[in-house]
Design an enzyme around this catalytic site. Sequence first.
Site, short mmCIF file in Angstrom:
data_model
loop_
_atom_site.label_atom_id
_atom_site.label_comp_id
_atom_site.label_asym_id
_atom_site.label_seq_id
_atom_site.Cartn_x
_atom_site.Cartn_y
_atom_site.Cartn_z
N GLN A 1 0.79 -1.22 0.00
CA GLN A 1 0.00 0.00 0.00
C GLN A 1 0.83 1.28 0.00
O GLN A 1 0.45 2.26 -0.63
CB GLN A 1 -0.93 -0.01 1.22
CG GLN A 1 -1.93 1.13 1.25
CD GLN A 1 -3.05 0.84 2.22
OE1 GLN A 1 -4.00 0.14 1.90
NE2 GLN A 1 -2.93 1.34 3.43
N GLU B 1 -3.01 9.56 -0.91
CA GLU B 1 -2.11 10.22 0.03
C GLU B 1 -1.02 11.03 -0.67
O GLU B 1 -0.02 11.41 -0.06
CB GLU B 1 -1.51 9.18 0.97
CG GLU B 1 -2.59 8.50 1.81
CD GLU B 1 -2.06 7.51 2.82
OE1 GLU B 1 -0.83 7.26 2.84
OE2 GLU B 1 -2.87 6.99 3.61
N GLU C 1 5.26 -1.72 8.20
CA GLU C 1 3.99 -1.61 8.92
C GLU C 1 3.00 -2.64 8.40
O GLU C 1 2.94 -2.88 7.20
CB GLU C 1 3.44 -0.20 8.73
CG GLU C 1 2.07 0.05 9.33
CD GLU C 1 1.51 1.39 8.90
OE1 GLU C 1 0.27 1.50 8.84
OE2 GLU C 1 2.30 2.31 8.60
N ASP D 1 -0.54 -1.48 13.00
CA ASP D 1 -1.63 -0.53 12.76
C ASP D 1 -2.96 -1.26 12.94
O ASP D 1 -3.56 -1.21 14.01
CB ASP D 1 -1.50 0.07 11.37
CG ASP D 1 -2.68 0.96 10.99
OD1 ASP D 1 -3.44 1.37 11.89
OD2 ASP D 1 -2.84 1.27 9.79
N LYS E 1 -3.46 6.43 15.45
CA LYS E 1 -4.48 7.13 14.67
C LYS E 1 -5.61 7.51 15.61
O LYS E 1 -6.27 6.64 16.19
CB LYS E 1 -5.01 6.24 13.54
CG LYS E 1 -3.98 5.93 12.46
CD LYS E 1 -4.55 4.96 11.44
CE LYS E 1 -3.60 4.71 10.28
NZ LYS E 1 -4.10 3.66 9.36
#
Length: 423
Positions: free
Chosen positions: A163, A205, A285, A312, A337
């Site tokens: 990702q 992003e 991650e 995450d 987050k």
Amino acid sequence: MTEIIDVKAREILDSRGNPTVEVDVVLACGVQGRAAVPSGASTGTREALEMRDQDASRFLGKGVLKAVANVNEVIAPEIIGFDTMDQAGLDRTMIDMDGTENKSRLGANAILGVSMAAARAAAKAAEIPLYRHIGGINARILPVPMMNIINGGAHAPNNLDIQEFMILPFGAPSLCEAVRMGAETFHTLKKILKKEGLSTAVGDEGGFAPNLKSNEEAIEFIIRAIEEAGYRPGKDIGIALDAAASEFYKNGKYVFESEGQVLTSEELVDYYESLVTRYALYSIEDGLAEQDWTGWQMMTKRLGDSLQIVGDDVFVTNPDIFRKGISEGIGNSILIKLNQIGTVTETLDTIQMAKESGYTTVISHRSGETEDTFIADLAVAVNAGQIKTGSLSRSDRVAKYNQLIRIEEALGMGGIFPEDLFV
């Protein structure tokens, strides 16, 4: 004079054109705090609930009028008169009002909007920056940015399974210089992709989203960009990945559709180990799926001494889940987050747990962002040392870098840019 006299929520748009919640909190002294709530695309199954209207006649069902109404009609009457200097008390009041484990009654997007806006209002009332209000006198470490310059997975319409492909300008002498190094590498990468006849369209992003032969080719393009920008891979600028492996975990296996591979957990860890050896990766991650705790334990044992292994989706900023992960040897770092847990206080509790347990912390944006810069202040407030807030394009991402530049200027000689990446 720091008591709440008015609370107002509204529906605004995020960086993907989807609705999100914005909240204003007004205090007796006349100041107002405003906050906008982000939204994720690849989400952990145990995240706090983001309330959507599910009304197909508005915004394809993604409206947030129910969450807005919960702020204006349910939360607001109960917190009028509440002192915003008691952030923990305010957040606990809203948690108790909701009464569910995942904030599904009122919506995490409703509760978090109030929580963030109240913190910002309290800082304004005290006439101090938000990072100082949250972190006190010890807030001084500027974070190393993890800049997502090639997007794949759920964040881009291309063929990459992984990702996020990120750069970390940890060799910079300051945050401002780190941003410059990242921007130069980003623009150099754009020139390289154009020269190769590849797309320079960007993903959610702000990173480029080309179709490539393999996930490894993305890393090789980044190394080439670092070198052509005049920097040394692994010395001036490091590389990190967010695999978001839950997105390609199917029937107990990991499916790399772009490469026609189906891997077991052990084979995937073997793959990561080869990448670490060949490309000097510094951080991975969500290398395994959130439900694959056996795989997480194996990866941590094999690579944890040489690599930052960030959780995450597996932790979702939840102190109870994180506590279990620590006890079972899952990862050595946690992504933070705010909207995964839904209040400022619970976020701070999770960060404190990480510090006490020897885990590094990475403050993070979401793929659906706004111009709100709360996370930039949060990263400095808690001395996180690292921040993930996208690429060097799209104003919703650049806004956070610009805020960090301002904070560094304000801190002056009192600010510290980490010499050790994993502080």
